[in-house]
Enzyme design. Structure first.
Site, PDB file in Angstrom:
ATOM      1  N   LYS A   1       0.841  -1.204   0.000  1.00 43.02           N
ATOM      2  CA  LYS A   1       0.000   0.000   0.000  1.00 43.02           C
ATOM      3  C   LYS A   1       0.873   1.250   0.000  1.00 43.02           C
ATOM      4  O   LYS A   1       0.594   2.223  -0.715  1.00 43.02           O
ATOM      5  CB  LYS A   1      -0.950  -0.014   1.200  1.00 43.02           C
ATOM      6  CG  LYS A   1      -2.055  -1.059   1.050  1.00 43.02           C
ATOM      7  CD  LYS A   1      -2.867  -1.296   2.317  1.00 43.02           C
ATOM      8  CE  LYS A   1      -3.861  -2.433   2.095  1.00 43.02           C
ATOM      9  NZ  LYS A   1      -4.688  -2.725   3.271  1.00 43.02           N
TER      10      LYS A   1
ATOM     11  N   GLN B   1      -4.736  -1.354   9.383  1.00 44.87           N
ATOM     12  CA  GLN B   1      -4.684  -2.701   8.817  1.00 44.87           C
ATOM     13  C   GLN B   1      -5.298  -3.714   9.774  1.00 44.87           C
ATOM     14  O   GLN B   1      -4.997  -3.717  10.966  1.00 44.87           O
ATOM     15  CB  GLN B   1      -3.228  -3.066   8.485  1.00 44.87           C
ATOM     16  CG  GLN B   1      -3.060  -4.378   7.746  1.00 44.87           C
ATOM     17  CD  GLN B   1      -3.663  -4.371   6.343  1.00 44.87           C
ATOM     18  OE1 GLN B   1      -3.698  -3.352   5.678  1.00 44.87           O
ATOM     19  NE2 GLN B   1      -4.161  -5.507   5.911  1.00 44.87           N
TER      20      GLN B   1
ATOM     21  N   ASP C   1     -11.077   2.846   3.760  1.00 44.85           N
ATOM     22  CA  ASP C   1     -11.306   1.401   3.694  1.00 44.85           C
ATOM     23  C   ASP C   1     -12.793   1.073   3.547  1.00 44.85           C
ATOM     24  O   ASP C   1     -13.159  -0.038   3.175  1.00 44.85           O
ATOM     25  CB  ASP C   1     -10.794   0.740   4.987  1.00 44.85           C
ATOM     26  CG  ASP C   1      -9.531  -0.079   4.772  1.00 44.85           C
ATOM     27  OD1 ASP C   1      -9.315  -0.529   3.634  1.00 44.85           O
ATOM     28  OD2 ASP C   1      -8.794  -0.259   5.749  1.00 44.85           O
TER      29      ASP C   1
HETATM   30  N1  GUN Z   1      -7.149  -6.836   6.028  1.00 50.01           N
HETATM   31  C1  GUN Z   1      -7.489  -7.593   4.962  1.00 50.01           C
HETATM   32  N2  GUN Z   1      -7.954  -6.801   3.968  1.00 50.01           N
HETATM   33  C2  GUN Z   1      -7.893  -5.543   4.420  1.00 50.01           C
HETATM   34  C3  GUN Z   1      -8.243  -4.283   3.860  1.00 50.01           C
HETATM   35  O1  GUN Z   1      -8.700  -4.151   2.726  1.00 50.01           O
HETATM   36  N3  GUN Z   1      -8.024  -3.202   4.652  1.00 50.01           N
HETATM   37  C4  GUN Z   1      -7.522  -3.312   5.899  1.00 50.01           C
HETATM   38  N4  GUN Z   1      -7.365  -2.188   6.603  1.00 50.01           N
HETATM   39  N5  GUN Z   1      -7.202  -4.455   6.453  1.00 50.01           N
HETATM   40  C5  GUN Z   1      -7.394  -5.563   5.717  1.00 50.01           C
END
Ligand code: GUN
Length: 293
Positions: free
Chosen positions: A52, A96, A119
């Site tokens: 990311k 996350q 998100d």
């Molecule tokens: N854990 C698994 N997929 C995601 C996501 O798209 N965003 C976040 N913040 N955590 C995750």
């Protein structure tokens, strides 16, 4: 059968986002900003967060990395989220998941202002999605719709079957695809662990979206000829022949299913890169306002 190249389509989306990000930077004097918060060192999370941040750099988005130790308390994390929420250079906040067990993820997500919830996990964002109101759409569901649209598989009028009812993928993608408007208007069936005779449903799908989190969920004989299959699974399978000690596999038995499909996403290189590209897009939306999209 066509393999849907999520990597290439995601690169295209990131290039579009980079143009928008540059416009934002020109107009207001500083670029879109994304805070990327990781608590602990879950190996998969570390790799997602790194990807990311790399995508931010490529798109001209400033990332504000925050790596906190596993022992971080919920109060400390909430204090950080509050600081990021008040920071005008931070347009988006990503925490996350999964979080360590001693932290209530629901409370942390609820502390993110919906205007910075790139998100799309905040209850207000999920509510807006279901109500058809403007709001951030979770990145994986948005990426799935984008993949379908950009490969000529408009879900409008199609029978879509979703396998898996997670808050991150299954439920929001079902809401998104059944919504009126672009990328929606499908007839959606949401299957889950309580569904008897899963194959009876999957075999009816024009578009089959598998987000069960279990390898081998969909095998030969569970897919209609000519279906489009979107495999959201990212499973680490121990593999001593690989340097990393594992290989990635989706939820679909690719070799058995692919020959019957008109199109299918591979793992890796399908949905995964799209999730990150849509996060970049959401961040630029956060910086410019929802009306532009
Ligand atoms: N854990 C698994 N997929 C995601 C996501 O798209 N965003 C976040 N913040 N955590 C995750």
């Amino acid at each position: 059968m066509k393999i849907i190249d999520g990597k290439a389509i995601a690169a295209q989306v990131r290039a579009e986002v980079a143009e928008r990000a540059a416009e934002v930077a020109r107009a207001r004097g500083f670029p879109p900003g994304l805070a990327v918060v990781l608590v602990g060192q879950n190996p998969a999370s570390v790799s997602y967060v790194t990807a990311k941040e790399r995508a931010c750099a490529e798109c001209g988005i400033r990332s504000f990395p925050a790596r906190l130790p596993e022992e971080t308390s919920q109060a400390e994390l909430l204090a950080l989220v509050a600081r990021l929420a008040a920071d005008s250079e931070v347009d988006g906040i990503l925490v996350q998941l999964p979080l360590p067990k001693h932290i209530d993820a629901t409370a942390v997500i609820a502390a993110i202002p919906p205007s910075k919830d790139v998100d799309g996990f905040h209850p207000a964002s999920l509510g807006a999605l279901v109500a058809g109101l403007p709001g951030f759409v979770p990145c994986t569901p948005a990426g799935i719709v984008e993949l379908l649209m950009r490969t000529g598989h408009d879900p409008d009028g199609k029978d879509v079957v979703v396998v898996g009812r997670s808050n991150i993928v299954g439920k929001p993608v079902a809401a998104l695809l059944s919504r009126k408007g672009r990328g929606g208007n499908a007839t959606v069936t949401l299957c889950h662990t309580g569904t008897p005779n899963l194959a009876d449903h999957t075999r009816r799908a024009d578009i089959l979206i598998v987000a069960a989190g279990r390898p081998g969920t969909v095998g030969a004989g569970m897919v209609k000829d000519g279906a489009v299959v979107i495999d959201v699974g990212v499973n680490r399978i121990p593999d001593a022949t690989r340097k990393r000690g594992f290989r990635l596999a989706g939820d679909v038995d690719f070799d058995a299913v692919a020959p019957r499909c008109s199109a299918i996403t591979p793992v890796p290189g399908g949905v995964g890169p799209m999730t990150i590209a849509m996060l970049m897009r959401n961040t630029v939306i956060a910086a410019t306002g929802m009306r532009d999209y």
